[in-house]
Write an enzyme that holds these catalytic residues in place. Structure first.
Site, PDB file in Angstrom:
ATOM      1  N   HIS A 100       0.875  -1.173   0.000  1.00 49.54           N
ATOM      2  CA  HIS A 100       0.000   0.000   0.000  1.00 49.54           C
ATOM      3  C   HIS A 100       0.916   1.227   0.000  1.00 49.54           C
ATOM      4  CE1 HIS A 100      -4.205   1.560   1.278  1.00 49.54           C
ATOM      5  NE2 HIS A 100      -3.470   2.631   1.044  1.00 49.54           N
TER       6      HIS A 100
ATOM      7  N   ASN B 288      -2.418  -2.386  -3.489  1.00 53.83           N
ATOM      8  CA  ASN B 288      -3.540  -1.481  -3.319  1.00 53.83           C
ATOM      9  C   ASN B 288      -3.368  -0.299  -4.261  1.00 53.83           C
ATOM     10  OD1 ASN B 288      -5.895  -0.312  -1.720  1.00 53.83           O
ATOM     11  ND2 ASN B 288      -4.419   1.357  -1.691  1.00 53.83           N
ATOM     12  N   GLU B 289      -4.345  -0.080  -5.131  1.00 50.66           N
ATOM     13  CA  GLU B 289      -4.407   1.111  -5.986  1.00 50.66           C
ATOM     14  C   GLU B 289      -3.084   1.394  -6.692  1.00 50.66           C
ATOM     15  OE1 GLU B 289      -5.868   4.471  -3.810  1.00 50.66           O
ATOM     16  OE2 GLU B 289      -7.738   3.500  -3.250  1.00 50.66           O
TER      17      GLU B 289
ATOM     18  N   TYR C  84     -14.605   5.998  -4.275  1.00 56.55           N
ATOM     19  CA  TYR C  84     -15.002   7.160  -3.481  1.00 56.55           C
ATOM     20  C   TYR C  84     -15.955   8.062  -4.255  1.00 56.55           C
ATOM     21  CZ  TYR C  84     -11.465   5.641  -0.247  1.00 56.55           C
ATOM     22  OH  TYR C  84     -10.761   4.885   0.655  1.00 56.55           O
TER      23      TYR C  84
ATOM     24  N   GLU D  70     -12.494  -0.479  -0.246  1.00 56.51           N
ATOM     25  CA  GLU D  70     -12.473   0.848   0.391  1.00 56.51           C
ATOM     26  C   GLU D  70     -13.656   1.661  -0.110  1.00 56.51           C
ATOM     27  OE1 GLU D  70      -8.930   3.263   0.066  1.00 56.51           O
ATOM     28  OE2 GLU D  70      -7.645   1.526   0.440  1.00 56.51           O
TER      29      GLU D  70
ATOM     30  N   TRP E  46     -13.569   2.694   4.595  1.00 58.52           N
ATOM     31  CA  TRP E  46     -12.317   3.437   4.794  1.00 58.52           C
ATOM     32  C   TRP E  46     -12.667   4.682   5.556  1.00 58.52           C
ATOM     33  CZ3 TRP E  46      -7.278   2.302   4.049  1.00 58.52           C
ATOM     34  CH2 TRP E  46      -6.370   3.347   4.337  1.00 58.52           C
TER      35      TRP E  46
ATOM     36  N   GLU F 266      -3.365  11.161   5.831  1.00 60.27           N
ATOM     37  CA  GLU F 266      -3.948  11.110   4.488  1.00 60.27           C
ATOM     38  C   GLU F 266      -2.923  11.620   3.465  1.00 60.27           C
ATOM     39  OE1 GLU F 266      -6.344   9.608   3.092  1.00 60.27           O
ATOM     40  OE2 GLU F 266      -6.358  10.665   1.174  1.00 60.27           O
ATOM     41  N   TRP F 267      -1.807  10.927   3.375  1.00 61.83           N
ATOM     42  CA  TRP F 267      -0.789  11.142   2.352  1.00 61.83           C
ATOM     43  C   TRP F 267      -0.405  12.620   2.215  1.00 61.83           C
ATOM     44  CZ3 TRP F 267       1.021   6.547   2.253  1.00 61.83           C
ATOM     45  CH2 TRP F 267       0.176   5.450   2.356  1.00 61.83           C
TER      46      TRP F 267
HETATM   47  O1  IFM Z   1      -6.327   7.137   2.310  1.00 61.43           O
HETATM   48  C1  IFM Z   1      -6.475   6.640   1.032  1.00 61.43           C
HETATM   49  C2  IFM Z   1      -6.026   5.193   0.956  1.00 61.43           C
HETATM   50  O2  IFM Z   1      -4.709   5.040   1.390  1.00 61.43           O
HETATM   51  C3  IFM Z   1      -6.102   4.688  -0.447  1.00 61.43           C
HETATM   52  N1  IFM Z   1      -7.414   4.927  -1.016  1.00 61.43           N
HETATM   53  C4  IFM Z   1      -7.974   6.236  -0.871  1.00 61.43           C
HETATM   54  C5  IFM Z   1      -7.916   6.686   0.573  1.00 61.43           C
HETATM   55  C6  IFM Z   1      -8.526   8.080   0.729  1.00 61.43           C
HETATM   56  O3  IFM Z   1      -7.824   8.989  -0.047  1.00 61.43           O
END
Ligand code: IFM
Length: 471
Positions: free
Chosen positions: A125, A169-170, A300, A377, A424, A431-432
């Site tokens: 991730h 992940n993503e 999302y 998520e 999520w 948050e990155w």
């Molecule tokens: O916080 C992120 C997650 O790490 C990966 N998917 C989207 C989330 C919200 O931005």
């Protein structure tokens, strides 16, 4: 007061209700227990890279509070917990194994199983060891082979107890955004590196699926963040072309190699200047398309897309950061995201629950080889207010979650094979590039005291799980 009620629905037997986090976002202990820098630790030291100059050193201290956090999950009645492993904790300096790092995850898994919670493990991730980035990271094909060694080590340690394994992940974010638009670690802006990173992550995925399958794993999958790229005007060729490009780069560049063993022809053509064809070796696509047991879908919001520069663009983005329109990896001068006038979350993402229904149904219609789906998520950031008594009445987040769960039900009723839903996130977290500014948790974390408080959304989610299990 939240407004939206769960639609009466008979959920499929064994449907899994869970919540998700990721190592870098919650663990902290950034340099404890033998862990060394991941690319996100290094990126956080770049001035201006992370809002507020925040870092991941403490995050929400899950590393030290893990047993209490698992007790919290149990109190919410979660069936499953989706977490990720920090590669930089397990193999910090490229190849040497760190038993202390691995032991943390072994204890986590035991704690979860003891609480009756299914551990749902993600190997990657976004937090590549910085030691590997210094050898060109995901732009280097060798990183795929290092990933398999790491995955094999983790499987050897946890495969006796963990049944569900997600490779990536993503990958959209950790390849195209991290190497192309620079808004994610490692912060590179190099179209060629971004395209190579896509392919090398695909390869790492396929090699790991084969290795773990041979070692005995039975539930193997990957999680993608997918969108519906809806042209603003389906009769306008400029908008249709913009939607095609976004669909190519956000969806099909991932789905088609994984599920069909080939890159889409239009994607290959668009990415020709960035050398996609050159990084593909002869057996790669048969490795990459190794059969999967599930596909995780993170969702999302979806996207209304235009090719016109003046189409009242917003900065919303499928997967965690502002989109860089016209950045090298997109290969398009303009892709803009006109507003539909829908409500927005604190990320400035449109709330459009029906997009989740559409996506889940559409995947089943478009991909004949589609494995069972899990929504791995879904959730929303809002600026929470803490009441005088310490409670958090997060009605917008509650409505967001309930409305999306209702749409998952609709998708199943329409034929989608969806077998689980993970909100999520369990906890407010890092948050990155937004640092600690955006709160996605169904449990509030006070970032000063690190105290946890279940929000109304968490209570509502727990009540929903209880009701489904009681039915
Ligand atoms: O916080 C992120 C997650 O790490 C990966 N998917 C989207 C989330 C919200 O931005």
């Amino acid at each position: 007061m939240s407004q939206i009620e769960p639609t009466p629905f008979t959920w499929p037997h064994g449907f899994i209700w869970g919540s998700a986090t990721a190592a870098a976002q919650i663990e902290g202990a950034g340099h404890a227990g033998g862990k060394e820098d991941s690319i996100w630790d290094a990126f956080a030291r770049v001035p201006g890279a992370i809002a507020g100059g925040d870092d991941l050193e403490t995050a929400v201290d899950h590393y030290h509070r893990m047993p209490a956090d698992v007790a919290l999950m149990a109190s919410l009645g979660l069936d499953a917990y989706r977490f990720s492993i920090s590669w930089a904790r397990v193999r910090p300096c490229d190849r040497a194994l760190n038993p202390e790092g691995l032991d943390f995850y072994s204890r986590l898994v035991d704690e979860l199983l003891g609480a009756g919670i299914l551990p749902w493990l993600t190997l990657y991730h976004w937090d590549l060891p910085q030691a590997l980035e210094e050898k060109d990271g995901w732009a280097n094909r060798e990183t795929a082979y290092r990933f398999v060694e790491y995955a094999t080590d983790v499987y050897a340690a946890l495969g006796d107890r963990v049944t569900h394994w997600t490779t990536f992940n993503e990958p959209f974010c950790s390849s195209l955004l991290g190497y192309g638009s620079g808004v994610h670690a490692p912060g590179r802006q190099d179209g060629g590196a971004a395209v190579a990173a896509v392919h090398h992550q695909h390869l790492a995925h396929g090699l790991a699926v084969n290795a773990l399958r041979s070692a005995g794993a039975q539930h193997l999958g990957i999680t993608l963040n997918l969108t519906n790229a809806v042209p603003r005007d389906a009769t306008d060729p400029v908008d249709v072309e913009a939607a095609r490009r976004l669909d190519s780069l956000a969806n099909r560049i991932f789905l088609e190699p994984l599920l069909r063993g080939a890159y889409p022809v239009d994607t290959l053509h668009d990415l020709e200047p960035f050398g996609l064809a050159e990084v593909i070796h002869s057996d790669d696509l048969s490795i990459i398309s190794a059969p999967l047991d599930f596909l995780g879908v993170n969702h999302y919001h979806d996207d209304l897309v235009s090719g016109h520069a003046d189409a009242s663009a917003s900065d919303s983005h499928a997967g965690g950061a502002a989109r860089s329109v016209g950045s090298p990896w997109i290969g398009s001068e303009y892709i803009t995201f006109p507003s539909r006038g829908l409500p927005r979350t604190a990320m400035d993402w449109e709330v459009n629950a029906d997009g989740l229904r559409l996506l889940l149904v559409r995947l089943g219609e478009e991909y004949e080889q589609l494995p069972p789906l899990y929504v791995t998520e879904n959730g929303a950031a809002y600026d929470d207010t803490v009441s005088a008594d310490g409670s958090v009445h997060d009605s917008e987040r509650t409505d967001y979650i309930v409305s999306h769960i209702n749409k998952v039900a609709e998708a199943i009723a329409a034929g989608a094979d969806v077998r689980g839903y993970f909100v999520w996130s369990l906890l407010d977290n890092f948050e990155w590039s937004y640092g600690y500014e955006k709160r996605f948790g169904i449990v509030r974390v006070d970032f000063d005291t690190l105290q946890r408080t279940v929000k109304d959304s968490g209570r509502r989610y727990a009540a929903h799980i209880r009701a489904v299990h009681a039915a």
